[in-house]
Design an enzyme around this catalytic site. Sequence first.
Site: not given
Length: 409
Positions: A181-182
Amino acid sequence: MKRLPLTGIQVLDLSRILAAPLAAQSLGDLGAEVIKVERPGRGDEARRWGPPFLKDREGGDTRESPMYLSANRNKRSVTIDFARPEGQDLVRRLVEKSDVLIENYKVGDLERYGLDYESLRRVNPRLIYCSVTGFGQSGPSSKQPGYDTVFQAMSGLMAVTGLPDGEPGGGPMKTGPSLADFMAGQFATAGVLAALYERDTHSGEGAHIDIALLDSTIAAQSHYVATYLATHNVPPRRGTEGNGGLPSQAFACRDRSIIVICGSESQYRDFCEVLGHPELASDSRFATNSDRLRHRRELAATFGAITEQWPSTDLLAALKSAGIPSGPVNTYPEVFADPQVRHRGLTITAEHAQAGPTNFYGSPIRFAGVADRAPMAPPVLGQHTQEVLREVLGLDHAAAAALHANGVV
């Protein structure tokens, strides 16, 4: 530069959960005005991903989870039901005044509401429209859902992370934080910045940016992926071992583990000197980095038996004096007590509407000579709805009240 670089840019954030909200948050950190659009009554699903939850001033649970708090600072929250025509009209009016829109709905979902890129580019031809999905806007898997762990698995990241087979606990391992996600969020940020530059210096037109978590997680593996593509060798799982010179790994001391990285032959020789065993520098098993690679298990066992005799603070001090890259394996309390971390201001405090003064982590990006913006705590659901309707869309009290009474906002 006297102001943050994105001052004056307006971002419309239609995203939820983590990857895309992180991208919108990054733009807010850089000075953009970010308006987060959420569903009335429910909002971003990440708000409910607890316990734990943020405590209010009386010590009770709020509805704000750390997952939500991590990705939504420097934003204003408005609630709009864009399943209704009146809500769709409000979003389009916000689009007219926006530079960027970020969304992470499944492919095709927003087309049902006339909020897809092709529809909104007719409303605002200068709009930068960034779509963040699991598999991208095209391809046989494009409409499939997925979360971080799915993409850590499918990208090969889990296969090269963890302890080697045959060791206790060996096998594929997910990273603790949601790194897929990051990383997708950071690629999305880079794409938006590039599109803004191109629009404002060349074409004057907007763009549709297509970011996929699967693509991003593969790309983020950099030299591991390059090793496979160039040589067809699959990098093995190595636990805490580094990827260059050896020894480079965690070593146990009397009281805790530390990391030591010997990135050159001189650092290796100095490491042997610090440990009081200069003879290891010329040991035929370890004399060159190639030798150490061939005997990596013996290397780890030999040096581990020595470091276990040292208190960690003494060994780290000696390594620092010798210029050998090293550091403790910190817990979070130790991380945020570290003098360097404190000096860099990675903890910020902002006034949360329900909890009062609350600590958050801050942006790592610094601009010399430019003060950071005063941090805004992640908003509670719909905290700024009336404010945005009045200030951004110019609605009077009666019009805003009617939308609220009809359940549109």
